[in-house]
Design a protein around this motif. Structure first.
Motif, PDB file in Angstrom:
ATOM      1  N   THR A   1       0.878  -1.158   0.000  1.00 26.70           N
ATOM      2  CA  THR A   1       0.000   0.000   0.000  1.00 26.70           C
ATOM      3  C   THR A   1       0.915   1.206   0.000  1.00 26.70           C
ATOM      4  N   GLU A   2       0.382   2.329  -0.303  1.00 26.20           N
ATOM      5  CA  GLU A   2       1.191   3.541  -0.301  1.00 26.20           C
ATOM      6  C   GLU A   2       1.264   4.078   1.129  1.00 26.20           C
ATOM      7  N   PRO A   3       2.447   4.112   1.753  1.00 28.97           N
ATOM      8  CA  PRO A   3       2.549   4.503   3.152  1.00 28.97           C
ATOM      9  C   PRO A   3       2.204   5.951   3.439  1.00 28.97           C
ATOM     10  N   GLU A   4       2.382   6.861   2.468  1.00 28.28           N
ATOM     11  CA  GLU A   4       2.117   8.270   2.728  1.00 28.28           C
ATOM     12  C   GLU A   4       0.623   8.549   2.830  1.00 28.28           C
ATOM     13  N   SER A   5      -0.171   7.713   2.238  1.00 26.14           N
ATOM     14  CA  SER A   5      -1.604   7.947   2.200  1.00 26.14           C
ATOM     15  C   SER A   5      -2.233   7.546   3.519  1.00 26.14           C
ATOM     16  N   GLU A   6      -3.050   8.431   4.065  1.00 23.16           N
ATOM     17  CA  GLU A   6      -3.701   8.125   5.327  1.00 23.16           C
ATOM     18  C   GLU A   6      -4.706   6.999   5.173  1.00 23.16           C
ATOM     19  N   SER A   7      -5.322   6.882   4.013  1.00 22.67           N
ATOM     20  CA  SER A   7      -6.344   5.865   3.820  1.00 22.67           C
ATOM     21  C   SER A   7      -5.752   4.535   3.350  1.00 22.67           C
ATOM     22  N   LYS A   8      -4.465   4.438   3.241  1.00 26.94           N
ATOM     23  CA  LYS A   8      -3.791   3.224   2.795  1.00 26.94           C
ATOM     24  C   LYS A   8      -4.355   2.762   1.450  1.00 26.94           C
ATOM     25  N   ALA A   9      -3.989   3.428   0.402  1.00 23.69           N
ATOM     26  CA  ALA A   9      -4.490   3.133  -0.940  1.00 23.69           C
ATOM     27  C   ALA A   9      -4.099   1.719  -1.355  1.00 23.69           C
ATOM     28  N   HIS A  10      -5.033   1.023  -1.969  1.00 22.33           N
ATOM     29  CA  HIS A  10      -4.792  -0.321  -2.485  1.00 22.33           C
ATOM     30  C   HIS A  10      -4.249  -0.196  -3.902  1.00 22.33           C
ATOM     31  N   CYS A  11      -3.084  -0.771  -4.156  1.00 26.41           N
ATOM     32  CA  CYS A  11      -2.441  -0.659  -5.458  1.00 26.41           C
ATOM     33  C   CYS A  11      -2.500  -1.984  -6.205  1.00 26.41           C
ATOM     34  N   VAL A  12      -2.697  -1.888  -7.506  1.00 30.81           N
ATOM     35  CA  VAL A  12      -2.656  -3.035  -8.405  1.00 30.81           C
ATOM     36  C   VAL A  12      -1.759  -2.639  -9.568  1.00 30.81           C
ATOM     37  N   VAL A  13      -0.918  -3.554 -10.010  1.00 30.33           N
ATOM     38  CA  VAL A  13      -0.061  -3.312 -11.159  1.00 30.33           C
ATOM     39  C   VAL A  13      -0.726  -3.955 -12.369  1.00 30.33           C
ATOM     40  N   LEU A  14      -1.005  -3.158 -13.397  1.00 28.17           N
ATOM     41  CA  LEU A  14      -1.541  -3.697 -14.644  1.00 28.17           C
ATOM     42  C   LEU A  14      -0.378  -4.123 -15.526  1.00 28.17           C
ATOM     43  N   ALA A  15      -0.380  -5.377 -15.960  1.00 31.91           N
ATOM     44  CA  ALA A  15       0.608  -5.870 -16.915  1.00 31.91           C
ATOM     45  C   ALA A  15      -0.073  -5.883 -18.273  1.00 31.91           C
ATOM     46  N   VAL A  16       0.186  -4.859 -19.073  1.00 40.23           N
ATOM     47  CA  VAL A  16      -0.468  -4.702 -20.368  1.00 40.23           C
ATOM     48  C   VAL A  16       0.423  -5.348 -21.426  1.00 40.23           C
ATOM     49  N   SER A  17      -0.101  -6.423 -22.064  1.00 44.52           N
ATOM     50  CA  SER A  17       0.681  -7.181 -23.044  1.00 44.52           C
ATOM     51  C   SER A  17       0.127  -6.997 -24.440  1.00 44.52           C
ATOM     52  N   ASP A  18       1.042  -6.866 -25.392  1.00 44.47           N
ATOM     53  CA  ASP A  18       0.661  -6.756 -26.793  1.00 44.47           C
ATOM     54  C   ASP A  18       0.774  -8.128 -27.448  1.00 44.47           C
ATOM     55  N   SER A  19       0.369  -8.233 -28.703  1.00 49.30           N
ATOM     56  CA  SER A  19       0.368  -9.517 -29.397  1.00 49.30           C
ATOM     57  C   SER A  19       1.772 -10.076 -29.605  1.00 49.30           C
ATOM     58  N   ASP A  20       2.800  -9.222 -29.598  1.00 50.73           N
ATOM     59  CA  ASP A  20       4.170  -9.704 -29.741  1.00 50.73           C
ATOM     60  C   ASP A  20       4.807 -10.042 -28.388  1.00 50.73           C
ATOM     61  N   SER A  21       4.001 -10.127 -27.347  1.00 50.99           N
ATOM     62  CA  SER A  21       4.363 -10.460 -25.961  1.00 50.99           C
ATOM     63  C   SER A  21       5.168  -9.363 -25.260  1.00 50.99           C
TER      64      SER A  21
END
Length: 198
Positions: free
Chosen positions: A122-142
């Protein structure tokens, strides 16, 4: 297609070649067992899994189903002592909107059983403890590009300010730029007079 081959005990073995090797990989068969219909997302998730394990050298990489989205996501750590991060593989052609991104951050979470003893990022600076997700965006050539999204606004890091110091080398004086990180509210002192140095 894979050709059937008999082993020494007379049991049928599948011959794996360059085109079908991933179909018989244990993690791909695990993803197939979840019963999701989007085979493209499963293939992209598998390629992202391999990228994180083999190319990026992540630790404790695991695959998890998200039944609400009908998708597979990945958890892992960038380094051995790092925070656990959640990665959602998607296609570059996936239509995205603010609502869809919110749906990703709201549903891509580990269950309480899976997070026991883990420090989920989570992001420590945020008081509300933001939930983070990493998007892995893949193209057709991988080709895969990673973007971090969160369920709330996260303040940016403070800007780096530049100090110009005069460094004397022999008879000549040379100016050298030094980057100094400081708090945004911290005043500039007299010895750091920016106007006449720049």
């Amino acid at each position: 297609m894979a050709a059937a081959v008999m082993d020494a005990e007379g049991q049928e073995k599948v011959k794996v070649d360059g085109e079908n090797w991933f179909l018989h990989h244990p993690k791909y068969t695990e993803m197939m067992s979840y019963g999701f219909e989007d085979k493209l997302q499963l293939r992209i998730a598998f390629l992202s899994y391999l990228d994180l394990c083999e190319a990026k050298n992540w630790w404790n990489v695991e695959i998890h189903p998200c039944h609400k989205l009908g998708m597979v996501f990945i958890s892992g750590k960038q380094n051995k002592k790092g925070d656990l991060q959640l990665v959602l593989p998607i296609s570059a052609n996936t239509p995205l909107s603010n609502e869809r991104l919110h749906e990703f951050t709201a549903n891509v979470r580990l269950s309480d059983d899976e997070t026991e003893g883990q420090n989920v990022e989570t992001e420590p600076e945020s008081e509300s403890k933001a939930h983070c997700v990493v998007l892995a965006v893949s193209d057709s050539d991988s080709t895969t590009v990673y973007y971090r999204i969160s369920d709330s606004l996260i303040p940016p890091d403070p800007p780096k300010q530049t100090l110009v110091q005069e460094v004397s080398k022999g008879k000549r004086k040379k100016r050298k730029a030094v980057f100094v990180a400081r708090e945004p509210d911290e005043p500039v002192t007299d010895e750091e007079n920016w106007d006449d140095e720049l």
